[in-house]
Motif scaffolding. Sequence first.
Motif, mmCIF file in Angstrom:
data_model
loop_
_atom_site.group_PDB
_atom_site.id
_atom_site.type_symbol
_atom_site.label_atom_id
_atom_site.label_comp_id
_atom_site.label_asym_id
_atom_site.label_seq_id
_atom_site.Cartn_x
_atom_site.Cartn_y
_atom_site.Cartn_z
ATOM 1 N N CYS A 77 45.887 43.484 46.042
ATOM 2 C CA CYS A 77 45.891 42.030 46.193
ATOM 3 C C CYS A 77 44.567 41.433 45.738
ATOM 4 N N GLU A 78 43.451 42.028 46.200
ATOM 5 C CA GLU A 78 42.152 41.442 45.923
ATOM 6 C C GLU A 78 41.681 41.725 44.501
ATOM 7 N N ASP A 79 41.906 42.936 44.010
ATOM 8 C CA ASP A 79 41.295 43.341 42.747
ATOM 9 C C ASP A 79 42.089 42.925 41.518
ATOM 10 N N VAL A 80 43.388 42.762 41.624
ATOM 11 C CA VAL A 80 44.189 42.471 40.442
ATOM 12 C C VAL A 80 44.980 41.173 40.612
ATOM 13 N N VAL A 81 45.938 41.202 41.513
ATOM 14 C CA VAL A 81 46.869 40.083 41.625
ATOM 15 C C VAL A 81 46.162 38.795 42.034
ATOM 16 N N SER A 82 45.326 38.866 43.064
ATOM 17 C CA SER A 82 44.651 37.662 43.531
ATOM 18 C C SER A 82 43.805 37.039 42.424
ATOM 19 N N ARG A 83 43.073 37.870 41.716
ATOM 20 C CA ARG A 83 42.218 37.357 40.641
ATOM 21 C C ARG A 83 43.023 36.609 39.581
ATOM 22 N N GLU A 84 44.152 37.191 39.191
ATOM 23 C CA GLU A 84 44.947 36.580 38.130
ATOM 24 C C GLU A 84 45.699 35.336 38.608
ATOM 25 N N VAL A 85 46.170 35.365 39.846
ATOM 26 C CA VAL A 85 46.853 34.186 40.379
ATOM 27 C C VAL A 85 45.869 33.025 40.501
ATOM 28 N N LEU A 86 44.666 33.303 40.983
ATOM 29 C CA LEU A 86 43.652 32.261 41.090
ATOM 30 C C LEU A 86 43.331 31.659 39.729
ATOM 31 N N ALA A 87 43.238 32.521 38.714
ATOM 32 C CA ALA A 87 42.971 32.027 37.365
ATOM 33 C C ALA A 87 44.137 31.192 36.852
ATOM 34 N N LYS A 88 45.360 31.663 37.106
ATOM 35 C CA LYS A 88 46.552 30.956 36.653
ATOM 36 C C LYS A 88 46.644 29.570 37.298
ATOM 37 N N LEU A 89 46.182 29.476 38.539
ATOM 38 C CA LEU A 89 46.219 28.215 39.268
ATOM 39 C C LEU A 89 45.010 27.334 38.959
ATOM 40 N N SER A 90 44.148 27.797 38.042
ATOM 41 C CA SER A 90 42.963 27.027 37.616
ATOM 42 C C SER A 90 42.035 26.705 38.785
ATOM 43 N N VAL A 91 41.897 27.653 39.718
ATOM 44 C CA VAL A 91 40.946 27.473 40.820
ATOM 45 C C VAL A 91 39.533 27.547 40.247
ATOM 46 N N PRO A 92 38.657 26.606 40.575
ATOM 47 C CA PRO A 92 37.307 26.595 40.006
ATOM 48 C C PRO A 92 36.557 27.903 40.249
ATOM 49 N N GLU A 93 35.719 28.278 39.298
ATOM 50 C CA GLU A 93 35.048 29.579 39.337
ATOM 51 C C GLU A 93 34.243 29.814 40.613
ATOM 52 N N PRO A 94 33.465 28.837 41.126
ATOM 53 C CA PRO A 94 32.721 29.116 42.360
ATOM 54 C C PRO A 94 33.624 29.489 43.528
ATOM 55 N N VAL A 95 34.791 28.847 43.606
ATOM 56 C CA VAL A 95 35.736 29.176 44.678
ATOM 57 C C VAL A 95 36.367 30.539 44.414
ATOM 58 N N ARG A 96 36.774 30.791 43.169
ATOM 59 C CA ARG A 96 37.326 32.108 42.814
ATOM 60 C C ARG A 96 36.332 33.214 43.150
ATOM 61 N N GLY A 97 35.075 33.001 42.794
ATOM 62 C CA GLY A 97 34.070 34.030 43.034
ATOM 63 C C GLY A 97 33.939 34.374 44.506
ATOM 64 N N ALA A 98 33.938 33.351 45.361
ATOM 65 C CA ALA A 98 33.823 33.600 46.800
ATOM 66 C C ALA A 98 35.032 34.352 47.329
ATOM 67 N N ILE A 99 36.226 33.972 46.867
ATOM 68 C CA ILE A 99 37.444 34.641 47.328
ATOM 69 C C ILE A 99 37.483 36.084 46.842
#
Length: 279
Positions: free
Chosen positions: A181-203
């Motif tokens: 969840c954290e290493d693959v899927v979460s990263r790609e879903v966050l990117a797909k949803l255009s979550v800003p990088e600072p928020v993505r980085g913290a998650i």
Amino acid sequence: MNRLEAFGYIAAQAARGDMTFPTSVNAALRLQLALDDPNCHIEDAIKLVLAEPQLAARTVALANSAAFNRNGDAPITNARAAVMRVGYRSLQTLVASLVVRQFGTRIVDPAIRAKAERLWEHTAHVAALSQVIAKRVTFVNPDTAVFAAIMHEVGGFYLLSRADEFPGLLDEDPEKWSELCEDVVSREVLAKLSVPEPVRGAIEALRDAWLSMPPCTLLDTLILANQFSPVPSPLAAPVLDMPAHEDSVLDFVLDGDTLESILKESADEVKSMSTALLV
């Protein structure tokens, strides 16, 4: 297809950006992208809200909740006035909550649906705690903290939305689940949803993170909110427990009275927003 093959299949799809979202998520994403544009006009935001009936209803409900109507003013009855009252930042958080919740709409299996409801309950408490901790401990932007908290388990929600396709996917193996969840899927879903990088980085850093002393970042806010959430995530391994020495250092930041006050305020915040944002 066995469970490990299913994990691999979903992870490979995510890595390629090949992810299937509910139709309602795509509508909410259009508004999210518009709100991210600094040149977005209020009229454009209102039109996009009106184009999605569920979002319009939730926006009105949020505007009339105790969180935005503490003086007990006359209820707002239209989306235009609601958008004006809640503002762009709160509207972004509302859209994020709808996106996350929509992943559960296509779950058929009752056990999986129950797990998704439990995950949302966890998310709601983390969001409320993040807002209070941001205001009183870490001093990061509270709106950003709530948004990050709403999104911090989005990879898990996405996997739950796919679990009906792969019997046995949710067999107990929290370490493997958390890693995927954290290493693959979460990263790609966050990117797909255009979550800003600072928020993505913290998650993305949350699973293996260490708390700063004194806590002062968005990541610290999420760590503390997860640490003190009365409802743990039903998916993640217990990786956020702090070592005993960190716990003792934390006592200098959060004494017993302060912690009790934060927990009470966050519980009140969950209730105040429950009619719109966290249900």
